[in-house]
Design a protein around this motif. Sequence first.
Motif: not given
Length: 184
Positions: A9-22, A24-28, A30-40
């Motif tokens: 449960f704690v691992k899943g919550a931590g993973s979800t929280l880190s996704r939300v933080v990332q 949010t930072e991308e939308k604001l 403050t951080s660079e959006k992770t690039e997707m594969d060019a084919r994707f």
Amino acid sequence: MPDFDVKKFVKGAGSTLSRVVQLTEEKLGTSEKTEMDARFEHLSERSDSAKLWTEKIMRDTEAALIPNPANRVEDFIFEKIEKQKPKRLSNLEYLGLDMIEGGGEFGQDGPYGSALIKVGQAEQKLGSCERDFIGSAGMCFIQPLKKFLEGEMKTITKEKGVLESKRPKEIYEWHNLNLTDRLK
């Protein structure tokens, strides 16, 4: 009481929280959006384009086949409640009926009356052909487009959303892996 794994449960919550933080930072910004594969990215753009154009072509075709918006709404409602659409005459058939009646008033022996009747009969045939064409175009062209949008396109959109939401988690796990390697 079912088994409750606190670590999981704690691992899943931590993973979800880190996704939300990332995200949010991308939308604001403050951080660079992770690039997707060019084919994707290419496939994603193509699927968005296919959806957009399929919806537009379907709407335009329906408007061309049934130009009266009130009739389109009525047909849509009957389709949703799964009842048979009302049989209505086309504009050409109404015109043909009026010409035949007018020709009858003038008398079919006179040139004007007989011409009205002949043209009225031709208008009725044209109207009947138009109604048949609208029906077959709906079944053979519009229905497959709707099935595509409601089936494959919905699946593509859903899977694309899953991939987009998984992206930060993958980066988080990769980042933690690199940190773990550095700490060794």
